[in-house]
Design a protein around this motif. Sequence first.
Motif: not given
Length: 192
Positions: A12-14, A16, A52, A101, A104, A107, A140, A168, A171-172
Motif C-alpha cells: 500500500s502507498p500509505h 511509504e 489510510a 508518500l 507514489s 493516494c 506527492n 490511487a 493502488a488502494e
Amino acid sequence: MVADSFNAAKNSPHLEIFRKKGIEVLLLSDRIDEWLMSHLTEFDGKTFADVAKGELDLGDVEDEAEKKAQEETAKAKEDLVKRVKEALSDGVQEVKITHRLTDSPACVVLPEHEMGYQMRRIMEAAGQPLPEVKPILELNPDHALVARLESAEGDLFGQLAHILLDQAIIAEGGHLDDPAAYVKRLNSVLTA
C-alpha cells in the motif's frame, strides 16, 4: 493497515513514509479485521490508528524543520490543488498535498471516522445500502507525474488528474466505476 490481501496491505502507498521512518505497522487482511479494529482501539497502552484514514500525525518522529518544510510545500502548491479539485469536481471530497508518500504520485484517504473500503464491500455484498463516500486525494509534490500534472494545460490536465485519482483507487485495492474510461484516458495521454 486493513486490506483485502496481505500483498495489498504490504504494498500500500500509505506505508511509504512508515518504511522510510522505520515505523512498524500492523498489516491486517482477514475479512473480520476491520470490524475487529473498530472495537479493539488499544493494546498495551498504545492506541491503534488506521494509516489510510484521516490526517497523518507522526508525532515525535517528525522534527520541526520537516513540518515547516511540509507547510511551505503545501502553500506553494495551493494553485495546483485548486486546479485538481476543480478538474475532479464531484469525484473527491478534498485534494491536498501530502508527506505520507515517497514513491507514489497519489493516494486516496478516507475521513477519520468513515467505514473503510473493505468493510464497505462486505456490507454492499450483504445487500446493505451505504451512503456514498468521496475520498480525499493526496498528491506527492515530489513525484514526476505530479510535476507533469502541474505543467499540463487544458484537456490534458483534466485527463492526468483523473488518471492519478483512478490509479490511487486501484493502488488502494478499490474498484473503478468506469474502468473503460480510465483505459481510454490513459491511452490518450500515452499517445499524446
